[in-house]
Design a protein around this motif. Structure first.
Motif, short mmCIF file in Angstrom:
data_model
loop_
_atom_site.label_atom_id
_atom_site.label_comp_id
_atom_site.label_asym_id
_atom_site.label_seq_id
_atom_site.Cartn_x
_atom_site.Cartn_y
_atom_site.Cartn_z
N VAL A 1 108.44 10.98 -10.75
CA VAL A 1 108.76 11.70 -12.02
C VAL A 1 110.28 12.18 -11.87
CG1 VAL A 1 108.43 13.33 -14.04
CG2 VAL A 1 106.27 12.12 -12.71
N ALA A 2 110.22 12.84 -10.75
CA ALA A 2 111.68 13.55 -10.59
C ALA A 2 112.86 12.52 -10.41
CB ALA A 2 111.72 14.37 -9.36
N ALA A 3 112.53 11.15 -9.93
CA ALA A 3 113.54 10.25 -9.63
C ALA A 3 113.82 9.64 -11.08
CB ALA A 3 113.03 9.19 -9.04
N ALA A 4 112.94 9.67 -12.12
CA ALA A 4 113.27 9.40 -13.31
C ALA A 4 113.81 10.30 -14.49
CB ALA A 4 111.93 8.90 -14.04
N THR A 5 113.90 11.71 -14.15
CA THR A 5 114.26 12.80 -15.01
C THR A 5 114.62 14.03 -14.12
OG1 THR A 5 113.98 14.13 -16.86
CG2 THR A 5 112.10 13.52 -15.67
N THR A 6 115.58 14.72 -14.55
CA THR A 6 115.76 15.86 -13.80
C THR A 6 115.10 17.18 -14.71
OG1 THR A 6 117.84 16.40 -15.30
CG2 THR A 6 117.96 15.13 -12.83
N ASP A 7 114.77 16.89 -15.77
CA ASP A 7 113.98 17.97 -16.49
C ASP A 7 112.58 18.62 -15.79
OD1 ASP A 7 115.89 17.70 -18.55
OD2 ASP A 7 114.64 16.54 -19.85
N ARG A 8 112.54 19.83 -15.61
CA ARG A 8 111.23 20.37 -14.90
C ARG A 8 110.11 20.16 -15.90
NH1 ARG A 8 114.98 23.92 -12.93
NH2 ARG A 8 114.89 24.33 -10.34
N THR B 1 104.33 18.81 -15.89
CA THR B 1 103.22 18.21 -16.42
C THR B 1 102.64 17.27 -15.61
OG1 THR B 1 104.33 18.92 -18.69
CG2 THR B 1 102.29 17.35 -18.58
N ALA B 2 103.23 16.31 -15.26
CA ALA B 2 102.76 15.26 -14.39
C ALA B 2 101.96 15.88 -13.11
CB ALA B 2 103.81 14.28 -14.00
N GLY B 3 102.59 16.95 -12.43
CA GLY B 3 102.13 17.41 -11.15
C GLY B 3 101.02 18.24 -11.51
N MET B 4 100.95 18.89 -12.48
CA MET B 4 99.54 19.62 -12.85
C MET B 4 98.53 18.60 -13.08
SD MET B 4 99.90 22.96 -12.38
CE MET B 4 98.26 23.37 -13.28
#
Length: 236
Positions: free
Chosen positions: A43-50, A55-58
């Motif tokens: 997800v971090a590769a697709a967006t820099t928004d935390r 959300t994905a990590g949780m």
């Protein structure tokens, strides 16, 4: 005679059970590290928004922990049911055919290398003390007082997965966007190296080869999800 100042040593079955729980805990933590690291790096590769990363990590942490808990509960429940069925069968055989069961016990001790006379003496003394315990120990390798606990397995697996998953979550959320992916990547590889070494040592395997396998596998998983995240980020 056992000295009062020296407590009895743990039963071999109890020691093996504890080692199995430790190995399961280490492997659960390893799964949590790899699974959630792959998700958050993708997800971090697709967006820099935390927000999306968190959300994905949780979601990955919760789904993984629940899946591990359910899987362990079902697996250990099946094992416990099998153990209880075997114990019930042995009780029935001892009640119905005590002499035949005694001769079987003698034969089992002879198969372990005891002479006929010694095997018969040992079998008689153990039978007089606790026939059921004597039979299930040598025939089944089960300690009736140390049966597997499905709830303990489920909770332990969920906790170990969660602990492992927290590392990549914290690493990627608490670092600047420009360095979050490489820092998380390195931190995850270090953690995987530790869990790989620990699991190998607990299992009596070669820690070097085991650590290499875990680290390389984790690196590949993160590289793949990173590539997917880059591709999806360019499309969305």
């Amino acid at each position: 005679m056992q000295s009062a100042s020296h407590p009895a040593e743990p039963h071999v079955g109890a020691i093996n059970s504890k080692l199995n729980w430790l190995r399961a805990g280490v492997l659960g933590a390893n799964d949590g590290i790899v699974s959630v690291a792959g998700i958050v790096i993708g997800v971090a590769a697709a967006t820099t928004d935390r927000g999306p990363i968190f959300t994905a990590g949780m979601a990955g942490l919760a789904a993984g922990a629940l899946s591990m808990a359910l899987g362990e509960y079902v697996s250990v429940s099946t094992q416990r049911d099998t153990e209880q069925a075997l114990l019930a069968k042995e009780r029935g055989e001892l009640a119905a055919e005590p002499e035949e069961e005694f001769e079987e016990l003698v034969g089992l001790y002879q198969a372990k290398g005891l002479s006929s006379a010694t095997a018969r003496t040992v079998a008689r003394e153990l039978t007089d003390h606790d026939a059921f315990a004597a039979h299930v120990d040598i025939e089944l390798g089960i300690d009736p007082d140390e049966l597997t606990n499905p709830w303990q397995a489920a909770i332990s697996s969920a906790i170990s997965f969660t602990i492992g998953a927290l590392l990549p979550m914290l690493a990627i959320l608490l670092t600047p966007p420009s360095t979050r992916i490489p820092i998380t990547f390195v931190g995850v590889l270090v953690a995987l190296g530790i869990t790989g070494w620990a699991s190998a040592r607990l299992g009596g395997a070669d820690p070097v080869h085991a650590t290499k396998r875990v680290v390389v596998g984790g690196a590949l998983a993160m590289a793949i999800t990173y590539g997917i995240g880059l591709a999806m980020g360019g499309i969305i």
